[in-house]
Design a protein around this motif. Structure first.
Motif, mmCIF file in Angstrom:
data_model
loop_
_atom_site.group_PDB
_atom_site.id
_atom_site.type_symbol
_atom_site.label_atom_id
_atom_site.label_comp_id
_atom_site.label_asym_id
_atom_site.label_seq_id
_atom_site.Cartn_x
_atom_site.Cartn_y
_atom_site.Cartn_z
ATOM 1 N N ARG A 1 27.840 40.138 48.301
ATOM 2 C CA ARG A 1 26.448 40.109 48.753
ATOM 3 C C ARG A 1 26.344 39.048 49.840
ATOM 4 N NH1 ARG A 1 20.837 40.538 46.010
ATOM 5 N NH2 ARG A 1 19.648 39.005 47.170
ATOM 6 N N LEU B 1 29.225 36.474 47.107
ATOM 7 C CA LEU B 1 30.014 36.794 45.917
ATOM 8 C C LEU B 1 29.822 38.252 45.548
ATOM 9 C CD1 LEU B 1 28.779 33.753 43.832
ATOM 10 C CD2 LEU B 1 31.115 34.028 44.632
ATOM 11 N N TRP B 2 30.878 38.851 44.990
ATOM 12 C CA TRP B 2 30.679 40.151 44.366
ATOM 13 C C TRP B 2 30.424 39.934 42.884
ATOM 14 C CZ3 TRP B 2 35.376 39.895 41.818
ATOM 15 C CH2 TRP B 2 36.411 39.266 42.511
ATOM 16 N N ASN B 3 29.868 40.979 42.247
ATOM 17 C CA ASN B 3 29.289 40.811 40.903
ATOM 18 C C ASN B 3 30.247 40.212 39.876
ATOM 19 O OD1 ASN B 3 27.067 41.945 41.992
ATOM 20 N ND2 ASN B 3 27.420 43.989 41.156
ATOM 21 N N ALA B 4 31.461 40.776 39.805
ATOM 22 C CA ALA B 4 32.358 40.361 38.732
ATOM 23 C C ALA B 4 32.746 38.895 38.863
ATOM 24 C CB ALA B 4 33.601 41.236 38.720
ATOM 25 N N TYR C 1 27.261 45.755 45.495
ATOM 26 C CA TYR C 1 28.124 44.553 45.449
ATOM 27 C C TYR C 1 29.136 44.584 44.316
ATOM 28 C CZ TYR C 1 23.964 43.359 48.058
ATOM 29 O OH TYR C 1 22.916 43.408 48.920
ATOM 30 N N THR C 2 29.621 45.779 43.918
ATOM 31 C CA THR C 2 30.675 45.818 42.901
ATOM 32 C C THR C 2 32.020 45.418 43.526
ATOM 33 O OG1 THR C 2 30.841 48.160 43.337
ATOM 34 C CG2 THR C 2 29.663 47.521 41.359
ATOM 35 N N VAL D 1 30.775 36.456 39.899
ATOM 36 C CA VAL D 1 29.690 35.698 39.263
ATOM 37 C C VAL D 1 29.867 35.758 37.755
ATOM 38 C CG1 VAL D 1 27.203 35.500 38.992
ATOM 39 C CG2 VAL D 1 28.137 36.292 41.148
ATOM 40 N N GLY D 2 30.142 36.977 37.272
ATOM 41 C CA GLY D 2 30.288 37.167 35.838
ATOM 42 C C GLY D 2 31.391 36.308 35.248
#
Lengths: 291, 628
Positions: free
Chosen positions: A10, A15-18, A5-6, A20-21
């Motif tokens: 997902r 959402l993709w990781n970044a 999921y980079t 969320v970050g």
């Protein structure tokens, strides 16, 4: 196993990781600036009546800077949308405009707004000497109208050595309009447009002064919070400009050729940060320039 | 920590031309890439752990020095006193006798180091980094490079704090809370450097530490949201993961207001502003030349807005560790898993609205006090739920008392004492008397020292086999445990007595010069109680030696064990020990909850999360549901 999921989302979180970050990071940023803004509220509520200054900042210039940031917010969305439509040329131009807007904003702050403050001077008069400087303060007039008193005389300092040299016994200043003509009803409220100091010169004895300084952070609680908050905000703008420039340089082109969606995601994340920085500026503008 | 053996059996993967950054590299990396600037969550976890343990022992050593001064005020410290005087400079311990300034430095730095450089890095960052991705079945943290940056920021922050001992004037002396205006005027003047002085370095170090915890917190939350394995639903997460999740939110949202406060205090010290300096301040008869107009209370509010959630940052990871170990060693499911999860979430939320109970004596007004007194009472409910669930979990289990379980069991009554003695402090009328006495010291140390630190030890003994493939020695573990437990109680129980006598926590002479501190309680005067406390503290220092030797010796020479030596159920035990880069060779799938011990119809008394459902399991679950 690779980290999933980079780039793609997902399925169950969408959402993709970044992404969320960055939202988590922005939540912490809200708390960071929240701490500073609550300090502003605390200090302003604690200030003596009339002690919190008004009208020291240049509203038209601030409005222009606000407009510049809002424009850049639009162009960064356009840059992202161009990438989503795989129109790299358009992305390149929109990103350039965004970067330039950020640079102009910082330029106005660092070349015009801040240095103008550093050259301004203000002296807070001791309580028992207020009457002596009545011609510059106009407190009788204010009392009649039920307005809070003035305690500060400000303007352009002629003898800079007075700040350090103990042998110089008085400050010589070209008065700001409000101190040059304090009983004029036009001076009861702060001016929308900035008016430079007048030709009228006043001498203030150091013995009558409670505290005097240039308009530096240490001048007053107002300037302490002004410089700290706009300084921290400026650092955020600078960080945004650096990230955008990185994505705009050939590094971005290479990434685009390899995986355009990845570049679009990066621009989206940087753009979210940029919108947050704009939003903070809206609060800064309202709190310091307008209220 | 021989990670190379874990790398060896891994198949070599050819480089994909579309392979992007943050991907994996299965080549043998040089030493410095593998251990110094690694992006692997396990290496970073171990880096955090070892650095944190070193700081923990260093912070404890500062306290052992202070205990000499408290028990034997004004006497020269034998044997090492002179050497320390040379090490820390002429103003610290001339002729082995501690100066008041140095005593204050030690106190301030003991608090700072233990909390921010010891316990948070170990309990949150080390265990969280090492265990969480493994427990949720993830290959790594979501942002490995940010993870590395987080450790580096922590490391440099720690270095800045250490360097501050050796600048002219020594380390910060304004207490670990750095209350203003004292902290703003401290370490200033011709004898001090404008930047390289104790208090300013404390602030700079703090900015680095806050940055580190911010990066870590984002990574933890994003990892838990995004990288859970297939089938690892929220209610199948081990309680440890939940505890870390809530902790990360506390760090994410409570630390930034302190960062803003630290920036403002830095402005006060360096740029001469008056954020925290009131008007009309006079120091030693001389009016300060500042603009004034600031508020000392503002610092306290911003500090405790972090400070109270920080308490739960210290305790929640400990509770998470204890939950894992209790379930594993009672061989039955953790009692009340859902209650535990919701209690942890409520605890996290409430911890944001109790901070002003640290400020009863500031005169905030009775309305504000009443509000915070009420919320403080309410927050004891979730804590009691968690502790009760742990106690009930022990009920009827055939408990295996191995070393991790000994520490985990000791955690329960110790944390209980710490929690219950907090109640008088929560009432502002009772706190007026107890505030700033040794009673407070005893209260929060019971939570953090025999509480969290015991949980940390439990966790180290428990997960050591996963990190190294070897087990720590049980006998020496017990030699570590029993003296530590006894000494902890000899240290902190008498402090309740001292506090109730009214002995102030910041006295430099241990109470020798105060009449009421010489009143007798239980055979000794308040002041005389310092001696057994100090001796217990030094003995406890010695009791850590078996642990240190055991820890390093077992890395190379400990008994080799299989991948699941404790017969545990959670996913980290399905990975090889030590896990290779990328953790799992095939992506794990979770089919069940985290604590399926003694499931009827199974041939073993533990059923791992990745074991597919059988018909017998279904029947067992249905039977269990029918009972409830």
């Amino acid at each position: 196993m690779e980290i999933p999921y980079t780039v793609t989302a997902r399925p169950d979180t969408g959402l993709w990781n970044a992404k969320v970050g960055i939202w988590l990071f922005l939540a912490s940023e809200v708390m960071l600036f929240g701490g500073l803004f609550s300090a502003y509220v605390f200090l302003r509520l604690d200030a003596d009546p009339g002690a919190w200054p008004h009208g020291l900042l240049n509203v038209p210039v601030g409005t222009m800077n606000t407009a510049i940031l809002i424009v850049s917010s639009v162009t960064v969305v356009m840059a992202w949308a161009s990438l989503k439509m795989r129109r790299f040329r358009a992305y390149w131009w929109y990103m350039l405009v965004t970067i330039l807007c950020g640079v102009i904003f910082l330029g106005v702050k660092l070349i015009y707004e801040w240095p103008q403050k550093f050259e301004h001077f203000g002296a807070f008069i001791k309580k028992d000497a207020l009457e002596k400087y009545e011609p510059y303060l106009g407190n009788h007039h204010l009392a009649e109208k039920g307005l809070p008193p003035r305690t500060e005389i400000s303007g352009h300092l002629h003898n800079h050595e007075a700040l350090h040299d103990e042998n110089v016994k008085e400050y010589e200043i070209a008065l700001d309009p409000v101190n040059a003509d304090p009983a004029n009803p036009a001076m009861d409220r702060p001016h929308f447009l900035y008016i430079p100091p007048t030709e009228k010169v006043a001498k203030i004895e150091k013995a009558d002064v409670e505290y005097a300084n240039m308009f530096l952070p240490k001048h007053s609680a107002y300037f302490a919070s002004y410089f700290t908050i706009t300084g921290l905000h400026g650092l955020h703008v600078l960080a945004g400009v650096i990230v955008f420039t990185y994505l705009w340089l050939p590094v971005g082109t290479k990434l685009y050729k390899r995986n355009p969606e990845h570049l679009a995601n990066r621009v989206e994340v940087a753009g979210l940060f940029w919108h947050f920085v704009d939003l903070i500026w809206i609060y800064v503008f309202a709190l310091f320039y307008l209220l | 920590m021989d990670a190379s053996s874990g790398l060896a059996p891994h198949p070599h993967v050819e480089h994909d031309p579309h392979h992007h950054e943050g991907g994996h590299d299965h080549h043998e990396l040089p030493f410095w890439r593998k251990y110094i600037i690694s992006t692997d969550h396990k290496v970073i976890g171990i880096q955090y752990g070892i650095t944190g343990l070193i700081f923990l022992f260093f912070g404890f050593s500062l306290m052992m020095l202070m205990r000499w001064q408290l028990a034997y005020p004004g006497q020269a410290l034998p044997v090492i006193g002179n050497a320390l005087g040379h090490l820390f400079g002429p103003d610290s311990m001339p002729d082995g006798k501690m100066t008041p300034e140095f005593y204050n430095s030690l106190g301030a730095m003991h608090g700072t180091i233990m909390i921010f450089l010891g316990i948070v890095p170990i309990a949150f960052a080390a265990f969280g980094n090492f265990v969480v991705p493994l427990q949720i079945g993830a290959p790594d943290m979501t942002f490995p490079k940010i993870n590395m940056a987080s450790y580096q920021a922590f490391f440099f922050g720690g270095c800045v704090m250490l360097v501050s001992f050796f600048v002219p004037g020594g380390a910060a002396k304004g207490g670990w809370t750095s209350y203003t205006p004292l902290a703003v005027i401290a370490d200033k003047g011709p004898a001090y450097d404008p930047v390289f002085n104790g208090q300013t370095l404390w602030l700079i170090g703090f900015i680095l530490l806050i940055t580190s915890s911010l990066l870590g917190a984002i990574n933890f939350i994003a990892t838990i949201i995004q990288l859970r394995a297939k089938g690892m639903t929220w209610m199948r997460l081990p309680f440890f993961v939940w505890a870390q999740f809530v902790t990360a939110f506390l760090l994410l949202l409570a630390f930034p207001p302190l960062e803003s406060a630290v920036v403002m205090q830095l402005m006060d010290r360096v740029a001469g502003t008056s954020f925290f300096m009131p008007s009309g301040l006079v120091i030693n008869g001389v009016p300060l030349h500042i603009s004034g107009g600031g508020s000392p209370l503002l610092w306290q509010h911003l500090f405790w807005f972090l400070g109270h959630p920080e308490v739960y940052v210290l305790i929640l990871p400990g509770m998470g560790i204890v939950a894992e170990i209790i379930a594993n060693n009672t061989r039955k499911p953790l009692w009340g898993y859902k209650s535990l999860v919701f209690a942890a979430l409520v605890l996290g939320f409430l911890s944001f609205i109790v901070w002003a109970h640290h400020m009863w004596l500031t005169g905030m007004g009775s309305t504000v006090s009443a509000f915070f007194q009420t919320t403080t009472m309410i927050i004891s409910i979730p804590s009691v739920i968690i502790l009760s669930a742990f106690f009930i979990s022990l009920w009827g289990g055939s408990i295996r008392f191995n070393v991790p379980m000994l520490f985990a069991t000791a955690f329960l009554p110790m944390f209980g004492i710490g929690g219950l003695t907090g109640i008088p402090l929560a009432f502002n009328s009772a706190d007026l008397y107890l505030h700033d006495t040794y009673y407070v010291i005893a209260h929060f140390h019971y939570i953090v020292a025999p509480g969290t630190i015991f949980a940390v030890f439990a966790g180290i003994y428990f997960w050591f086999p996963k990190a190294t493939g070897r087990r720590m020695n049980e006998f020496w573990g017990k030699v570590h445990f029993w003296p530590s437990l006894i000494c902890m109680n000899i240290i902190f129980l008498p402090m309740f007595l001292q506090g109730m006598l009214g002995m102030h926590r910041r006295w430099y002479d241990g109470g020798q010069g105060w009449t009421f501190a010489n009143e007798k309680v239980w055979g000794l005067s308040g002041f005389e109680w310092n001696t057994p406390i100090s001796i217990a503290a030094w003995v406890m220092g010695l009791a850590q030696i078996p642990f240190i030797i055991n820890f390093f010796w077992s890395m190379k020479h400990g008994k080799k064990v299989n991948d699941n030596p404790w017969e545990a159920t959670t996913l980290e035990w399905t990975a090889p020990s030590p896990p290779p880069h990328g953790n799992f060779e095939v992506a794990p799938v979770a089919y069940r909850g985290p604590y399926e011990y003694s499931l009827p119809g199974r041939e073993t008394d533990f059923t791992m999360q990745n074991e597919p459902m059988r018909e017998s399991d279904r029947k067992a679950y249905e039977a269990a549901a029918a009972v409830h």
